[in-house]
Design a protein around this motif. Structure first.
Motif, mmCIF file in Angstrom:
data_model
loop_
_atom_site.group_PDB
_atom_site.id
_atom_site.type_symbol
_atom_site.label_atom_id
_atom_site.label_comp_id
_atom_site.label_asym_id
_atom_site.label_seq_id
_atom_site.Cartn_x
_atom_site.Cartn_y
_atom_site.Cartn_z
ATOM 1 N N ILE A 113 21.669 24.786 -48.354
ATOM 2 C CA ILE A 113 22.252 25.873 -47.447
ATOM 3 C C ILE A 113 23.351 25.334 -46.863
ATOM 4 N N LYS A 114 23.378 24.385 -46.299
ATOM 5 C CA LYS A 114 24.616 23.663 -45.388
ATOM 6 C C LYS A 114 25.676 23.510 -46.466
ATOM 7 N N GLU A 164 18.138 33.523 -54.768
ATOM 8 C CA GLU A 164 17.873 33.437 -55.981
ATOM 9 C C GLU A 164 16.981 32.067 -56.393
ATOM 10 N N ASP A 165 17.352 31.107 -55.697
ATOM 11 C CA ASP A 165 16.832 29.708 -56.006
ATOM 12 C C ASP A 165 15.267 29.666 -55.002
ATOM 13 N N SER A 166 15.312 30.434 -54.080
ATOM 14 C CA SER A 166 14.164 30.115 -53.062
ATOM 15 C C SER A 166 13.271 31.309 -53.216
ATOM 16 N N GLY A 167 12.027 31.451 -53.682
ATOM 17 C CA GLY A 167 11.299 32.525 -53.540
ATOM 18 C C GLY A 167 10.549 32.687 -52.211
ATOM 19 N N ILE A 172 13.511 20.632 -45.345
ATOM 20 C CA ILE A 172 14.899 19.670 -45.157
ATOM 21 C C ILE A 172 15.820 19.798 -46.309
ATOM 22 N N GLU A 173 15.277 19.679 -47.443
ATOM 23 C CA GLU A 173 15.801 19.815 -48.675
ATOM 24 C C GLU A 173 16.759 21.236 -48.937
#
Length: 433
Positions: free
Chosen positions: A394-395, A358-361, A388-389
């Motif tokens: 995700i981590k 949802e946050d990353s296309g 990296i961000e």
């Protein structure tokens, strides 16, 4: 009237109209029912061909015979929801939600309000086969971590007369708190993920406890979202001491199959048209396993016509009105076992994937592999390599759901490995029992 029915009515979902429509369908003779299905199939295709630009761009031409219509997959729907809505429907006028992402491709979908009311009408009808609708439910589903989504789910729980259990912690300490809850509350049935309920049943068996003995009011257990194998059903029956009811559904569609009082997994032919197709999208004979492809007969807001779920199964025909799901493949999830002794279901990663998607296309698909107790590898398909961000986010999500001090690596691939059905198993554990 149940609280959930009142809530649906207040939110302008015509539940009464839907129930009346379902009752009329049940009254049809076999010949009348066949005509009804054929009519609904034709009407829903014609509607979307005329009113949905997305669907018309795929079909290309009108008046195609049914077997010539395209088979849609979730990847075909990976575009903004507003681009898939039919004419005269808007985001603020429809029921919208998102799938769990168990196949690695979560996406937003929409239903017109009448179709959503029909979904609840079918649920009410099926649960009433066992006298369960609206009764006190012990719910074993995930709960979002962000406050707004969490509050919404808890409000739904309140209206639906259900108490939610934390399925992200399956340690012995957590399971004992579940036992204590059943001693305090008069639950009528359990409902939730198969793998979670099996862990709970094993815990009870290990301690020589039968759930029915400590909670006299409980009478059934409804399992959903994951495949129920015979060995697990035996464990559930032994640990809970009640009948086990198998449910199969898809949030973007409807309740697909539900076990009746005779143990038959009856298909929902009232609001869905269900096909079993081979790899070339041709119908297979009754009893043979193939790809499950479903058409929503009523949803005018969004086309789900010949929609391939990613599961495989076989159908048995009883008569022109009644069909049974004889076999189902897929949806089985591994358990996550962590260094602390904490155990969580593989479905944990459904929620992580949803937040990422949802946050990353950028990210198209994602898969998590546990290589050791404290090491995970995230394989993904994306237009660009994760920054990296993004990796950090995700981590943090994984550590929030699981526990600290885990090693998480990332691997970008062109394609993710799928099983023979073409479905992506989102979580795989390489740990040996």
């Amino acid at each position: 009237m149940k609280l959930i029915d009142i809530s649906l009515k207040l939110n302008n979902f015509p539940i009464k109209k839907a129930e009346q429509a379902i009752s009329k369908i049940h009254e049809l003779s076999e010949i009348e029912f066949q005509k009804y299905v054929d009519t609904q199939k034709e009407e829903i295709v014609n509607f979307h061909y005329k009113n949905n630009r997305f669907y018309k761009s795929i079909v290309k031409q009108a008046s195609l015979d049914w077997n010539s219509l395209p088979v849609l997959e979730k990847k075909d729907l990976q575009m903004p929801l507003e681009k898939r809505l039919s004419k005269n429907y808007a985001l603020h006028t429809v029921f919208k939600n998102k799938t769990s992402g168990s196949t690695g491709n979560p996406f937003y979908f929409a239903k017109d309000k009448y179709t959503h009311a029909l979904t609840w009408g079918i649920i009410k009808n099926r649960f009433n086969w066992h006298n369960l609708y609206g009764k006190k439910q012990a719910r074993f589903y995930g709960l979002p971590k962000d406050n707004l989504s969490r509050k919404k789910e808890l409000i739904k729980d309140l209206l639906s007369n259900r108490k939610r259990f934390d399925v992200f912690n399956l340690s012995d300490e957590a399971l004992q708190t579940w036992v204590n809850q059943f001693k305090k509350h008069k639950f009528v049935y359990l409902n939730g993920y198969t793998s979670v309920l099996v862990v709970f049943a094993k815990y009870l068996i290990k301690r020589n406890i039968v759930l029915k003995d400590i909670c006299k009011s409980v009478s059934a257990c409804v399992v959903t979202s994951e495949m129920l194998v015979t060995s697990d059903k035996i464990i559930l029956e032994k640990g809970f001491g009640v009948k086990i009811i198998n449910e199969y559904g898809a949030s973007e569609l409807d309740l697909i199959a539900f076990e009746d009082v005779n143990g038959n997994w009856v298909l929902n032919n009232e609001t869905l048209y269900i096909e079993i197709l081979d790899e070339n999208n041709k119908p297979v004979p009754y009893g043979e396993i193939g790809n499950i492809v479903i058409t929503s007969l009523y949803n005018k807001a969004h086309p789900f016509i010949r929609y391939k779920l990613g599961d495989r199964g076989a159908i048995k025909k009883i008569n022109h009105k009644k069909y049974i799901l004889e076999n189902l493949e897929g949806r089985s999830e591994d358990l996550v076992k962590l260094p602390s002794g904490k155990v969580s279901p593989g479905l944990t990663f459904y929620y992580v994937t949803k937040s990422v998607m949802e946050d990353s296309g950028n990210i198209k698909e994602i898969k998590v592999i546990q290589t050791s107790f404290d090491k995970f590898r995230i394989e993904y398909v994306a237009d660009e390599k994760l920054h990296i961000e993004e990796q950090t986010k995700i981590k943090q999500s994984l550590l929030k759901y699981l526990e600290p001090n885990l090693t998480i690596d990332f691997k970008k691939l062109k394609n993710l490995e799928r099983n023979k059905s073409g479905k992506l198993k989102q979580f795989t554990s390489l740990l040996k029992d």
